[in-house]
Design an enzyme around this catalytic site. Structure first.
Site, PDB file in Angstrom:
ATOM      1  N   ASN A   1      56.242  82.439  37.203  1.00  0.00           N
ATOM      2  CA  ASN A   1      56.912  83.502  37.941  1.00  0.00           C
ATOM      3  C   ASN A   1      56.754  83.285  39.446  1.00  0.00           C
ATOM      4  O   ASN A   1      57.214  82.254  39.936  1.00  0.00           O
ATOM      5  CB  ASN A   1      56.529  84.907  37.463  1.00  0.00           C
ATOM      6  CG  ASN A   1      55.068  85.217  37.393  1.00  0.00           C
ATOM      7  OD1 ASN A   1      54.326  84.639  36.597  1.00  0.00           O
ATOM      8  ND2 ASN A   1      54.603  86.165  38.196  1.00  0.00           N
ATOM      9  N   ASP A   2      56.129  84.167  40.181  1.00  0.00           N
ATOM     10  CA  ASP A   2      56.238  84.193  41.640  1.00  0.00           C
ATOM     11  C   ASP A   2      55.896  82.877  42.338  1.00  0.00           C
ATOM     12  O   ASP A   2      54.876  82.252  42.023  1.00  0.00           O
ATOM     13  CB  ASP A   2      55.280  85.241  42.222  1.00  0.00           C
ATOM     14  CG  ASP A   2      55.412  86.600  41.599  1.00  0.00           C
ATOM     15  OD1 ASP A   2      56.188  86.760  40.652  1.00  0.00           O
ATOM     16  OD2 ASP A   2      54.710  87.520  42.062  1.00  0.00           O
TER      17      ASP A   2
END
EC number: 3.2.1.153
Length: 597
Positions: free
Chosen positions: A75-76
């Site tokens: 993710n991020d």
């Protein structure tokens, strides 16, 4: 840290032209996909019935030139930087599978932002202050060329605090190993009114005029969402400032805040710790409501606070970095080319069971240069120039006229891996339909109601991409032009509602508005990069950006797809220049610096 668990709930052709028979005013039911006479009709009011996917969810959905690990969940973006000749991309990564959890800091390096070498994780969950996860953070380069990571860790009770790590050996060009500070966590949410489970995602640090370091952390303060402000002399011992950098009482928790300086009309980047030129503005970005929003304003040095140029209470009207599947973005100052670069996480929009079968989930968008428009009102974005090194087999057309109902096929490029740049010139602006300001509250809804099958005065016109032979599957990226009292408003849409016949997919219509001086410019540009299941579109020179995730069955079945330019508005649209390229595959985490990548 993005709260990722919340996302898991889950032709009749004459030359290159297709006749206006493809654009009935509104078609539905059995006409969708064909008219019984062999002609393809694609602008349907109702999508064809979903069909079951291929026996296996195809690996064909894996992108060719976007950043993603070879397997598992990501993710991020966290702590991107340029240091000693290498770009570093850290990212939220699950070592153990394609679902959210067990998060560590993945790590890859590159010399060109296109081809990446995957390394062992930079940070793993091995101390009491990060045993629940090594969440999102940033990298700051201290004086003397000393990089330092500051990141959010969660303890066994999921309380969040900020931790620090330094490279073990700065002479290692890859900075493979990182040593956590002995006094971690260096920052706890101990102040009155703070929420210990809503305190995360520290920004890159900057030096103020007093010589002290500053940093913002996303948090809740007395029930308000805020970018909390902290100061430090040594980057190890931090003190909370008695007021936030900025706060708002009407929004959810601000994740992944980002704060940086920009100069109107200048696409050169600025280092927030360096002297900021006169006339510069500041941007404050926050990830909230599952999207990335931002404000433009000034950094008041006397008050040590961000002051927006315009205070907008209704956060539906806040500016957006991207209007599609894009979240938790992170920017950094690229000292190598004197620019600011931003990229974000694009989650999967298929089902969790699909992700388990694929063995991977998530990617990062193409790195983008980001700068402030001439008018100082909004940020502009454009893919970094390095991505053009993948272009091959250029196709070019000039002087195309698109009347109402026309389709022009863009042939001889790989429709699954392509970069298309096209400009639309308007012969007349008198036919623009009136603009309703209430549409600004929900442009996605308006894109859904006024799809490409609904003719307008000026528009819809744009691209049809990832289209199957019979048009049962296709994605539309297009514009509509509206006349307001003293200006023109352009709606850009990316409509996925007929993008795939596969079931259990999110297939929305994304959209965003931008102001455009048509009397001066007359031409609206569109650039769309197609990379299998990822589509990134940049409208009006980067005024509106839309990232979409699509999973057409024709791709899984290794079928053939098509790209068209189209117009379904009353006004004729001219295309003075259309260029398209097939995109070669990049080497993304294929060369392994570590066996588990």
């Amino acid at each position: 840290m993005a709260q990722a668990w919340a996302f898991l709930l889950p032709v009749l052709v004459f030359g290159s032209y297709v006749t206006s028979l493809f654009f009935p005013s509104y078609i539905s039911g059995p006409l969708c996909g064909g008219d019984g006479g062999g002609r393809s009709l694609f602008l349907c009011a109702q999508a064809p019935k979903d069909q079951d996917p291929s026996p296996a969810v195809s690996t064909m959905y894996k992108t060719a030139f976007h950043f993603q690990p070879a397997k598992n969940w990501m993710n991020d973006p966290s702590g991107p930087m340029y240091f000693n000749g290498f770009y570093h991309e850290f990212y939220q990564y699950n070592l153990n599978g394609p679902i959210f959890g067990d998060i560590v800091w993945g790590h890859s390096v590159s010399t060109d932002l296109v081809n990446w070498i995957g390394l062992e994780p930079a940070l793993v969950r091995d101390t009491p202050s990060d045993i629940d996860g090594c969440w999102t953070g940033s990298v700051t380069i201290l004086p003397g060329g000393k990089p330092v990571i500051i990141y959010t860790g969660g303890d066994k009770d999921q309380h969040q605090a900020q931790n620090i790590a330094f490279p073990k050996n700065r002479s290692d060009p890859y900075l493979r190993e990182w040593i956590k500070a002995a006094n971690n966590p260096v920052l706890r949410p101990d102040e009155p009114g703070m929420n210990s489970i809503e305190f995360r995602d520290p920004t890159t640090g900057w030096i103020g005029p007093d010589g002290l370091w500053r940093m913002a952390v996303g948090g809740e303060l007395n029930g308000y969402s805020a970018a909390l402000l902290y100061k430090s002399e040594d980057f190890l011992n931090w003190t909370k400032v008695d007021h936030p950098l900025y706060s708002h009482n009407g929004s959810n928790m601000w994740e992944c805040p980002d704060f940086f300086a920009v100069l109107p009309g200048n696409n050169a980047g600025l280092d927030l710790s360096a002297a900021i030129p006169q006339g510069a503005k500041h941007a404050l970005k926050m990830s909230v409501d599952s999207v990335d929003k931002y404000m433009i304003g000034v950094y008041d040095l006397q008050r040590d606070a961000f002051v927006p140029d315009n205070v907008v209470d209704d956060r539906r009207l806040w500016l957006r970095i991207d209007y599609g599947t894009f979240y938790a973005s992170k920017s950094f100052f690229d000292s190598n080319k004197n620019r600011r670069i931003i990229w974000g996480w694009s989650r999967e929009t298929d089902s969790p069971s699909d992700d388990l079968e694929k063995g991977w989930a998530g990617l990062h968008t193409i790195p983008r240069t980001i700068w402030l428009a001439d008018n100082g009102k909004q940020l502009l974005q454009w893919p970094v120039e390095e991505i053009e090194s993948l272009r091959t087999n250029e196709i070019s057309h000039q002087g195309i006229e698109l009347n109402k109902g026309d389709l022009f096929e863009i042939k001889e490029v790989d429709a699954f891996q392509a970069d298309v740049e096209i400009g639309f010139e308007l012969a007349s602006i008198d036919d623009a339909d009136p603009f309703d300001p209430s549409w600004l509250l929900d442009p996605e809804k308006h894109c859904g109601e006024a799809g490409a099958s609904v003719p307008g005065g000026i528009g819809p016109f744009g691209l049809v991409i990832l289209a199957s032979d019979n048009m049962d599957e296709h994605t539309e990226v297009y514009f509509r032009v509206y006349k307001s009292q003293e200006k023109y408003m352009v709606l850009m849409c990316s409509d996925l509602r007929r993008s795939s016949l596969r079931p259990d997919l999110e297939k929305p219509a994304y959209g965003g508005f931008f102001e455009f001086d048509l009397e001066k410019e007359r031409k609206i540009s569109l650039r769309t990069l197609i990379d299998r299941s990822a589509v990134e579109s940049f409208g009006g020179g980067g005024r509106v950006c839309i990232t979409s995730r699509v999973y057409p069955a024709v791709l899984a079945d290794v079928g053939r797809a098509h790209i068209y330019a189209f117009n379904n508005g009353s006004a004729t649209v001219r295309v003075p220049q259309l260029s398209a390229w097939t995109m070669r595959k990049a080497q993304v985490n294929v060369e392994k610096g570590w066996s588990a990548i």
